[in-house]
Design an enzyme around this catalytic site. Structure first.
Site, PDB file in Angstrom:
ATOM      1  N   GLY A  21      43.281  41.325  36.805  1.00  0.00           N
ATOM      2  CA  GLY A  21      43.611  41.211  38.232  1.00  0.00           C
ATOM      3  C   GLY A  21      42.376  40.916  39.049  1.00  0.00           C
ATOM      4  CG  ASN A  22      42.395  39.028  42.494  1.00  0.00           C
ATOM      5  OD1 ASN A  22      42.604  39.504  43.593  1.00  0.00           O
ATOM      6  ND2 ASN A  22      43.216  38.130  41.923  1.00  0.00           N
ATOM      7  CG  HIS A  23      37.994  43.856  43.531  1.00  0.00           C
ATOM      8  ND1 HIS A  23      38.362  45.125  43.142  1.00  0.00           N
ATOM      9  CD2 HIS A  23      36.941  43.514  42.765  1.00  0.00           C
ATOM     10  CE1 HIS A  23      37.551  45.533  42.183  1.00  0.00           C
ATOM     11  NE2 HIS A  23      36.678  44.571  41.927  1.00  0.00           N
TER      12      HIS A  23
END
Ligand code: CTP
Ligand code: CA
Length: 217
Positions: A21-23
């Site tokens: 995923g990512n932030h």
């Protein structure tokens, strides 16, 4: 006016308990949904996993998805009837080539993952855009920012691209503030100050409404 809006990250599963995923927090996209709704639009918000509650405004319908493939399916279903598309999601560019059915057990000292490219939602929908529809993309760049943002505008058939600056402390992922530059298909470039994401949303919505045919505005 009907707005299709993607927001948040995507989670690409690796096994039953892990993902890539990512932030992205979704804050910018949700602020845009609220601002379009306050301006009288109905909004289909296609959101990746975020910690934010569904926006309360009755004109916003929120659909929750996990992966880029799910986000694409949900967005595609809304695209034809939307007057405005806003691609605020931070879509994972790649996903694991295989999703293990069981939890991957720890074994050797290194682990190599094979990733395959995800569908580019903005690019695919961009090919179907009608002349009266208006498409807004985002770009986050670390070098040659305006040139890269403009090439995304042309490649993905955007009418407007929101360039996020990482240079200012306090801008972008996880912050409540953002510093943007708007690049339009007509070549105009407008730089805005660092401000709260809610105020940035007003700037973006204002720029979109000012460029729509008068029947929508
Ligand atoms: N986008 C999308 N689907 C993807 C990747 C990106 O819809 N699979 C959209 C984003 O929501 C954003 C725009 O395309 O509005 C640009 O995203 P960005 O990640 O900056 O562009 P990429 O084409 O993925 O290029 P790169 O990450 O290599 O800079
Ligand atoms: Ca990308």
């Amino acid at each position: 006016m009907h707005v299709l809006l993607t927001a948040g990250p995507t989670y690409e599963p690796l096994d039953p308990v892990r993902f890539i995923g990512n932030h992205s927090t979704g804050k910018m996209g949700y602020a845009l949904a609220e601002t379009f709704a306050a301006a009288g639009a109905t909004v289909s918000l296609i959101s990746g996993p975020t910690k934010l509650p569904d926006p309360a405004h009755p004109a916003i319908r929120t659909t929750r998805v996990q992966t880029a493939a799910e986000m694409y399916r949900a967005a595609e279903a809304e695209a034809a009837r939307a007057d405005v598309w806003v691609f605020a999601a931070a879509v994972a560019d790649y996903r694991p080539a295989e999703v293990a059915e069981q939890k991957i057990k720890k074994s050797g000292d290194t682990l190599t993952l094979e990733l395959v490219k995800n569908v580019d939602i903005a690019f695919e929908l961009g090919k179907t855009k009608r002349p009266e529809q208006f498409s807004v993309g985002f770009a986050l760049e670390t070098e040659n920012e305006q040139a890269h943002a403009l090439s995304k505008l042309h490649r993905k058939n955007f009418d407007l691209v929101v360039l996020n600056s990482l240079r200012d402390a306090g801008a972008g992922f996880g912050h409540d503030t953002n510093q943007i530059t708007l690049l339009a298909a007509d070549g105009s470039v407008t730089r805005f100050e660092l401000k709260l994401k809610s105020a940035v949303a007003h700037d973006i919505v204002g720029a979109v409404l000012a460029r729509l045919p008068h029947s929508h505005a």
